[in-house]
Design a protein around this motif. Structure first.
Motif, mmCIF file in Angstrom:
data_model
loop_
_atom_site.group_PDB
_atom_site.id
_atom_site.type_symbol
_atom_site.label_atom_id
_atom_site.label_comp_id
_atom_site.label_asym_id
_atom_site.label_seq_id
_atom_site.Cartn_x
_atom_site.Cartn_y
_atom_site.Cartn_z
ATOM 1 N N TRP A 208 -30.225 -5.520 43.417
ATOM 2 C CA TRP A 208 -30.225 -6.875 43.959
ATOM 3 C C TRP A 208 -30.941 -6.941 45.301
ATOM 4 N N VAL A 209 -30.770 -5.911 46.128
ATOM 5 C CA VAL A 209 -31.500 -5.871 47.396
ATOM 6 C C VAL A 209 -33.002 -5.869 47.143
ATOM 7 N N LYS A 210 -33.421 -5.068 46.176
ATOM 8 C CA LYS A 210 -34.851 -4.992 45.844
ATOM 9 C C LYS A 210 -35.373 -6.353 45.385
ATOM 10 N N ARG A 211 -34.599 -7.023 44.534
ATOM 11 C CA ARG A 211 -35.038 -8.335 44.047
ATOM 12 C C ARG A 211 -35.165 -9.340 45.185
ATOM 13 N N LEU A 212 -34.195 -9.372 46.077
ATOM 14 C CA LEU A 212 -34.235 -10.317 47.185
ATOM 15 C C LEU A 212 -35.405 -10.035 48.121
ATOM 16 N N LYS A 213 -35.763 -8.751 48.284
ATOM 17 C CA LYS A 213 -36.892 -8.394 49.142
ATOM 18 C C LYS A 213 -38.225 -8.773 48.530
ATOM 19 N N THR A 214 -38.308 -8.784 47.210
ATOM 20 C CA THR A 214 -39.596 -9.062 46.555
ATOM 21 C C THR A 214 -39.721 -10.480 46.031
ATOM 22 N N GLU A 215 -38.599 -11.099 45.696
ATOM 23 C CA GLU A 215 -38.653 -12.451 45.142
ATOM 24 C C GLU A 215 -38.267 -13.513 46.164
ATOM 25 N N GLY A 216 -37.579 -13.137 47.210
ATOM 26 C CA GLY A 216 -37.158 -14.108 48.198
ATOM 27 C C GLY A 216 -36.097 -15.055 47.668
ATOM 28 N N ALA A 217 -36.189 -16.324 48.095
ATOM 29 C CA ALA A 217 -35.159 -17.309 47.748
ATOM 30 C C ALA A 217 -35.061 -17.547 46.251
ATOM 31 N N ALA A 218 -36.134 -17.260 45.505
ATOM 32 C CA ALA A 218 -36.097 -17.468 44.045
ATOM 33 C C ALA A 218 -35.028 -16.609 43.388
ATOM 34 N N ALA A 219 -34.676 -15.476 44.012
ATOM 35 C CA ALA A 219 -33.688 -14.567 43.424
ATOM 36 C C ALA A 219 -32.255 -15.004 43.702
ATOM 37 N N LEU A 220 -32.079 -16.021 44.552
ATOM 38 C CA LEU A 220 -30.719 -16.421 44.913
ATOM 39 C C LEU A 220 -29.970 -17.062 43.757
ATOM 40 N N ALA A 221 -30.738 -17.727 42.860
ATOM 41 C CA ALA A 221 -30.084 -18.369 41.715
ATOM 42 C C ALA A 221 -29.408 -17.298 40.867
ATOM 43 N N GLY A 222 -28.101 -17.373 40.770
ATOM 44 C CA GLY A 222 -27.360 -16.393 39.964
ATOM 45 C C GLY A 222 -27.037 -15.108 40.683
ATOM 46 N N ALA A 223 -27.496 -14.946 41.919
ATOM 47 C CA ALA A 223 -27.200 -13.715 42.650
ATOM 48 C C ALA A 223 -25.732 -13.703 43.078
ATOM 49 N N PRO A 224 -25.062 -12.544 43.004
ATOM 50 C CA PRO A 224 -23.641 -12.455 43.382
ATOM 51 C C PRO A 224 -23.484 -12.341 44.898
ATOM 52 N N VAL A 225 -23.873 -13.387 45.611
ATOM 53 C CA VAL A 225 -23.873 -13.367 47.073
ATOM 54 C C VAL A 225 -23.327 -14.689 47.615
ATOM 55 N N ALA A 226 -22.998 -14.684 48.877
ATOM 56 C CA ALA A 226 -22.564 -15.902 49.568
ATOM 57 C C ALA A 226 -23.229 -15.940 50.938
ATOM 58 N N LYS A 227 -23.569 -17.134 51.401
ATOM 59 C CA LYS A 227 -24.172 -17.296 52.725
ATOM 60 C C LYS A 227 -23.147 -17.002 53.803
ATOM 61 N N GLY A 228 -23.659 -16.487 54.931
ATOM 62 C CA GLY A 228 -22.789 -16.290 56.069
ATOM 63 C C GLY A 228 -22.332 -17.615 56.652
ATOM 64 N N GLU A 229 -21.261 -17.601 57.388
ATOM 65 C CA GLU A 229 -20.699 -18.834 57.948
ATOM 66 C C GLU A 229 -21.686 -19.478 58.920
#
Length: 452
Positions: free
Chosen positions: A411-432
């Motif tokens: 997932w780290v690799k995807r976020l580094k190469t795809e950027g915001a496009a990888a957020l859809a469906g990613a098991p993450v949450a934004k910081g406060e």
């Protein structure tokens, strides 16, 4: 051939563009076929209505470069371009209000495509749905994964990004299957802006509520591939009448009550009728109106609506020089925006006119802005996590738990190469307190650094 009087088909003047507060909306139509009644109800009519709203600056184009990806029949491409242009104009598209042009008449678009290609990572293109779908189909058929796949198909999202970014469209109406392409356009724009300065607006996918879909003659979705479509203009009244005669109904005889709701006839009737007409038609069916008479009512209702448009369509098709003039005027308006903008972009990337070079200064060490950082770690529960932290230590993104470190790393690799496009469906949450724009900018910076 008799030329139509100028008043019969309006030719757009080169009107000045609106203020910066206007919303630009861009719509493209691929020119590989003809349009049917479902296209009119689901796409053409609502798009034309939207173009008349105040504060909207609409761009409509015939995506004939895109058509070459799908079709290698020149006669079909030529015919479809004319038919689709005539259809939109006959249906009420006002070329004095919108910018209406052919993609192939704007040479700045393929040049911008190349500039964007040079900042787009191959990994991102590998993940495009159309390419992945073609590869999967080849593998399932036991073929070489890239059998029959052209660079046109592979690079399709970059050309689409150029279509959008050339005019800095704010909104692009798309179906759900096209959202990924808009996200890719945003990522490419962010990468270009990061490298060469702020030039592009980041477009938004304008996913409308589920558009009104008409059923075909057999009750399935109306589609040429199902051979169940109702022609819009082609073939005239005869083709419309014959298609409606083929609508599948039940076996109830005249005089027997019929349940309107859920029937294909009602679904085809409603988009062309007032509330009073809809109620009356339903009452007649429940009172025993025969299916043959009901089909005649449907034909008359639809024909009353599209008949005048069909007459305009036939006139336009009989006078292609008038269509050509409208599109050339549209191209002039489009190029009045595209040409100076491309000149700015060429300057930005270093494709400039020769001039005396500035004296070489002593080399100065570049101070790079601190990039946000991904950190992977394992907690006492044995689960693996990662987080993205800003240079000031704030947590921008926090992952959920993973059973294995490799999953977190992927997932780290995807976020580094795809950027915001990888957020859809990613098991993450934004910081406060982290804004979407701040997170998108942080990921775009990492994508640019990865590409470099």
């Amino acid at each position: 051939m008799r030329k139509l009087p100028a008043s019969s088909i309006p030719i757009p003047a080169l009107l000045p563009m609106s203020s910066a507060s206007t919303q630009r909306v861009l719509t493209g139509v691929t020119t590989t076929g003809i349009l049917h009644l479902g296209n009119y109800v689901g796409a053409i009519r609502p798009a034309i209505a939207a173009s008349r709203e105040p504060g909207i600056e609409s761009f409509f184009f015939l995506a004939d470069y895109h058509a070459l990806i799908k079709c290698d029949d020149p006669a079909r491409i030529e015919r479809s371009r004319m038919q689709i242009a005539a259809t939109w104009l006959a249906a009420g598209l006002d070329p004095q209000r919108v910018v209406f042009y052919r993609q192939s008449d704007i040479p700045e678009i393929p040049e911008l495509t190349w500039l964007l290609t040079c900042v787009t990572s191959k990994g991102q293109m590998n993940r495009a749905h159309a390419y992945k779908g073609a590869v999967d189909a080849n593998v399932a058929a036991g073929e070489d994964p890239d059998a029959g796949i052209t660079m046109g198909l592979y690079s399709y999202p970059i050309l689409m990004a150029a279509d959008i970014l050339m005019f800095n469209a704010h909104r692009v109406p798309v179906g759900k299957d096209q959202i990924q392409h808009i996200e890719m356009a945003r990522d490419v724009a962010q990468r270009f802006n990061h490298l060469f300065g702020e030039h592009f607006v980041l477009p938004e996918a304008n996913v409308e509520p589920e558009m009104e879909l008409l059923p075909g003659l057999d009750g399935r979705k109306m589609s040429k591939s199902y051979d169940n479509s109702v022609p819009l203009f082609e073939g005239g009244e005869k083709a419309l009448r014959e298609a409606i005669a083929r609508v599948v109904t039940d076996s109830k005889l005249p005089g027997e009550p019929k349940e309107p709701e859920g029937s294909t006839l009602i679904a085809l009737f409603d988009p062309f009728a007032t509330a009073e007409e809809r109620a009356a038609f339903r009452a007649e069916l429940r009172a025993g109106l025969g299916w043959g008479d009901a089909k005649q009512r449907l034909f008359e209702q639809v024909n009353r609506h599209i008949g005048p448009m069909r007459a305009r369509y036939d006139t336009l098709m009989a006078h292609p020089e008038q269509l050509e003039e409208i599109l050339q005027q549209g191209a002039q308006r489009a190029r009045a925006i595209a040409a100076p903008f491309l000149a700015t972009l060429r300057e930005a990337v270093g494709l400039r006119r020769f001039q005396p070079l500035a004296a070489a200064a002593a080399p100065v060490a570049k101070v790079k802005a601190a990039l946000p950082v991904f950190k992977q770690y394992r907690e006492a529960d044995g689960q693996f996590y990662f987080k993205l932290s800003a240079a000031d230590g704030r947590v921008l993104l926090q992952s959920q738990a993973f059973a294995g470190g490799r999953d977190a790393g992927e997932w780290v690799k995807r976020l580094k190469t795809e950027g915001a496009a990888a957020l859809a469906g990613a098991p993450v949450a934004k910081g406060e307190g982290v804004a979407d724009s701040e997170l998108a900018d942080a990921l775009a910076a990492l994508v640019a650094a990865e590409a470099a």
